[in-house]
Design an enzyme around this catalytic site. Structure first.
Site, mmCIF file in Angstrom:
data_model
loop_
_atom_site.group_PDB
_atom_site.id
_atom_site.type_symbol
_atom_site.label_atom_id
_atom_site.label_comp_id
_atom_site.label_asym_id
_atom_site.label_seq_id
_atom_site.Cartn_x
_atom_site.Cartn_y
_atom_site.Cartn_z
ATOM 1 N N HIS A 44 0.814 -1.225 0.000
ATOM 2 C CA HIS A 44 0.000 0.000 0.000
ATOM 3 C C HIS A 44 0.840 1.265 0.000
ATOM 4 O O HIS A 44 0.302 2.368 -0.129
ATOM 5 C CB HIS A 44 -0.943 -0.008 1.210
ATOM 6 C CG HIS A 44 -2.038 -1.027 1.082
ATOM 7 N ND1 HIS A 44 -3.272 -0.735 0.582
ATOM 8 C CD2 HIS A 44 -2.049 -2.360 1.341
ATOM 9 C CE1 HIS A 44 -4.016 -1.823 0.550
ATOM 10 N NE2 HIS A 44 -3.290 -2.829 1.013
ATOM 11 N N ASP B 170 3.435 9.320 -1.214
ATOM 12 C CA ASP B 170 2.249 8.579 -0.798
ATOM 13 C C ASP B 170 2.063 7.422 -1.765
ATOM 14 O O ASP B 170 2.163 7.620 -2.983
ATOM 15 C CB ASP B 170 1.019 9.512 -0.872
ATOM 16 C CG ASP B 170 0.063 9.318 0.295
ATOM 17 O OD1 ASP B 170 -0.016 8.179 0.793
ATOM 18 O OD2 ASP B 170 -0.608 10.281 0.690
HETATM 19 C C1 GDG Z 1 -2.152 4.096 3.147
HETATM 20 C C2 GDG Z 1 -1.158 4.713 2.156
HETATM 21 C C3 GDG Z 1 -2.850 4.488 0.352
HETATM 22 C C4 GDG Z 1 -8.601 10.695 7.425
HETATM 23 N N1 GDG Z 1 -9.051 11.493 8.413
HETATM 24 C C5 GDG Z 1 -10.218 10.975 8.809
HETATM 25 C C6 GDG Z 1 -10.481 9.819 8.044
HETATM 26 N N2 GDG Z 1 -9.482 9.688 7.203
HETATM 27 C C7 GDG Z 1 -9.452 8.627 6.171
HETATM 28 C C8 GDG Z 1 -9.569 9.253 4.811
HETATM 29 C C9 GDG Z 1 -9.023 8.137 3.923
HETATM 30 C C10 GDG Z 1 -8.023 7.451 4.857
HETATM 31 O O1 GDG Z 1 -8.272 7.910 6.176
HETATM 32 C C11 GDG Z 1 -6.596 7.861 4.515
HETATM 33 O O2 GDG Z 1 -6.213 7.173 3.382
HETATM 34 P P1 GDG Z 1 -4.975 7.653 2.517
HETATM 35 O O3 GDG Z 1 -4.955 6.822 1.295
HETATM 36 O O4 GDG Z 1 -5.119 9.101 2.207
HETATM 37 O O5 GDG Z 1 -3.674 7.494 3.414
HETATM 38 P P2 GDG Z 1 -3.044 6.409 4.483
HETATM 39 O O6 GDG Z 1 -3.830 6.322 5.712
HETATM 40 O O7 GDG Z 1 -1.632 6.851 4.669
HETATM 41 O O8 GDG Z 1 -3.104 4.993 3.723
HETATM 42 C C12 GDG Z 1 -1.891 5.445 1.049
HETATM 43 C C13 GDG Z 1 -3.723 3.764 1.349
HETATM 44 O O9 GDG Z 1 -2.936 3.135 2.377
HETATM 45 C C14 GDG Z 1 -4.551 2.691 0.654
HETATM 46 O O10 GDG Z 1 -3.748 1.770 -0.034
HETATM 47 O O11 GDG Z 1 -3.682 5.246 -0.513
HETATM 48 O O12 GDG Z 1 -0.961 5.956 0.107
HETATM 49 O O13 GDG Z 1 -0.265 5.605 2.837
HETATM 50 O O14 GDG Z 1 -10.020 7.207 3.595
HETATM 51 O O15 GDG Z 1 -10.891 9.597 4.549
HETATM 52 N N3 GDG Z 1 -11.591 9.063 8.182
HETATM 53 C C15 GDG Z 1 -12.489 9.460 9.131
HETATM 54 N N4 GDG Z 1 -12.287 10.568 9.913
HETATM 55 C C16 GDG Z 1 -11.177 11.352 9.771
HETATM 56 O O16 GDG Z 1 -11.039 12.369 10.462
HETATM 57 N N5 GDG Z 1 -13.606 8.733 9.302
#
Ligand code: GDG
Length: 468
Positions: A153, A361
């Site tokens: 990921h 990322d």
């Molecule tokens: C890893 C990889 C890859 C954030 N704040 C809140 C909240 N979030 C949710 C977002 C989104 C998720 O968390 C974050 O996903 P990301 O993809 O942006 O980043 P990582 O957590 O670092 O994830 C990344 C991912 O895995 C999938 O393969 O895309 O590159 O680093 O869904 O909405 N959710 C809630 N409240 C918040 O305040 N409910």
């Protein structure tokens, strides 16, 4: 159809707090049948291998507790202090300790011992992410002949950076025991390929088949998405509408710019704040007309580098607000708290600009959620880092170098001034991509590719788990 065994550090089936990926993995598990196995997130005095089974929304989960030392060395240590920074190109933050590597190996051995009896001969085994690199090898060592796939990921770092990890070779060689390895983007796949070619003497053909000695592994770029329909529905929910109104009212007519990120140094939050400050300085006419709302729920708080980034950001937000705020306006609203997904959808929709500027990322799902939550008649503008995996697909966003305050400032100026027809044109293309390559597409593409792999050729056929 084969059953599916999903293995990941944390298990999150069912419940309203599920993220998009968990939704997709649960859906795949419901379709295939099978089990989701992982760490419970809990500590036990002595590891016994006792499995806690639960049935949540049609998905069977199987979790184990770990000892304090495992959690310190495997999770806080090797996963969060060694691999995460290194794989996000931050060797300045990576800590190389033999005890971490030992704990990581031990935890993976324990996972392998525990999950092995749950796997039936025809099951597809799908291992998730950097916490579990060696799991495939451990399962093979115990005689498992099933198809085993691995999905990463996060980015795969350039080989000269990976070379700083004392266990780089063992870790990469261990991956050759998988049948299929998936990455979000071609760039991460190429980086992996570079290491394998230069350091392990492997070759990769045009179809992504990697050969090293006797071993053949299929490599694919398989970008994860979100459940676009679910997210658009969330954006239309009562809670989202209420949040939309609340956020718009509080902005009192000002243009809202939003950032939503786990509080993590890879997300480029300091650079983002500095880029925004530059925008305020270069565009005095926009001062008091804009507000940056940054939502950043804390994560991994036991790790020093996370405590440091938290206090650095508090200091920076305070300094910028102190320097620019007036009686009735603060430039940055910095919120260290999480919100429910329907509230987030309302916040995204209320914001004219989505500012997503990670320094590195693997993919970044926030960029896709921002797009999915927009009003088709009056969509906002996505500003996206070139160094997020999502940039490979989302070329209609305003792409920026997140290290350059000038580029962030220019993009903010452009986004705020962008005419509605250009916003609509860009958004339609972005939304089409988000809908087409959604998270169900991702899990199906991966499981189909895994199903199509030959049964592992070097399996120990005498073992009960190797027999087909
Ligand atoms: C890893 C990889 C890859 C954030 N704040 C809140 C909240 N979030 C949710 C977002 C989104 C998720 O968390 C974050 O996903 P990301 O993809 O942006 O980043 P990582 O957590 O670092 O994830 C990344 C991912 O895995 C999938 O393969 O895309 O590159 O680093 O869904 O909405 N959710 C809630 N409240 C918040 O305040 N409910």
């Amino acid at each position: 159809m084969s059953r599916l065994i999903v293995i990941s550090n944390r298990v999150s089936a069912g419940g309203g707090a599920q993220g998009g990926l968990a939704v997709a993995l649960s859906a795949a598990l419901r379709e295939h049948g099978g089990i989701w196995f992982g760490w419970s997130g809990k500590e036990t005095n002595e590891f016994t291998g006792h499995i806690n089974f639960e049935r949540v929304d049609g998905v069977t989960t199987a979790t184990v507790d770990l000892e304090e030392q495992d959690i310190e060395e495997y999770y806080d240590g090797y996963a969060n202090r060694t691999l995460w920074p290194l794989f996000h190109y931050r060797i300045d933050l990576a800590e190389y300790e033999r005890s971490f590597a030992d704990g990581y190996r031990r935890a993976n051995e324990r996972f392998a011992d525990t999950v092995l009896p749950l796997i039936e001969p025809d099951d597809l085994v799908w291992v998730q992410d950097y916490h579990m690199f060696p799991l495939g090898k451990e399962l093979r060592a115990r005689g498992l002949g099933n198809r085993i796939g691995f999905f990463l990921h996060i980015p795969w770092p350039p080989r000269r950076l990976l070379a700083t990890l004392p266990e780089a070779r063992t870790l990469t060689e261990g991956l050759l025991d998988y049948d299929l390895i998936g990455f979000h983007t071609d760039e991460w796949l190429q980086s992996f390929g570079d290491y394998v070619k230069h350091d392990l003497g492997g070759t990769i053909d045009d179809d992504g088949w990697l050969t090293v000695g006797e071993r053949r592994v299929r490599l694919i770029a398989c970008p994860a998405g979100i459940d676009a329909k679910e997210f658009a529905a969330l954006a239309a929910s009562e809670k989202a509408k209420e949040t939309y109104e609340r956020v718009r009212r509080s902005a009192v007519g000002r243009t809202l710019i939003v950032g939503v990120d786990r509080l993590d140094y890879s997300k480029g939050l300091e650079e983002r704040f500095l880029g925004y400050e530059r925008f305020l300085t270069e565009h005095p006419e926009e001062r008091k007309e804009v507000t940056l709302l940054q939502i950043a729920p804390p994560s991994r708080g036991t790790v020093d580098s996370y405590q440091r980034i938290r206090s650095a950001l508090e200091g920076l937000a305070g300094r910028i607000n102190g320097a620019h705020a007036g009686l009735d306006w603060v430039p940055i609203r910095y919120v260290n708290q999480g919100y429910t997904r329907d509230m987030l959808a309302g916040v995204y929709r209320a914001s004219k600009v989505g500012l997503v500027t990670p320094l590195r990322d693997g993919m970044n799902l926030v960029a896709k959620e921002y797009v999915a939550a927009q009003d088709p008649e009056d969509p906002g503008v996505l500003i996206l880092s070139r160094f997020a995996g999502a940039a490979e697909q989302m070329t209609e966003a305003l792409l920026v170098n997140p290290h350059s305050a000038e580029e962030i400032s220019d993009a903010l100026g452009r986004a705020i001034a962008m005419p509605r027809d250009e916003r609509i044109r860009r958004w339609r293309t972005l939304m089409q991509g988000v809908e087409e390559h959604d998270v169900m597409w991702w899990s199906k593409r991966f499981t189909d590719a895994l199903q199509a792999c030959d049964v592992h050729s070097t399996a120990h056929d005498e073992s009960p788990h190797g027999a087909h």
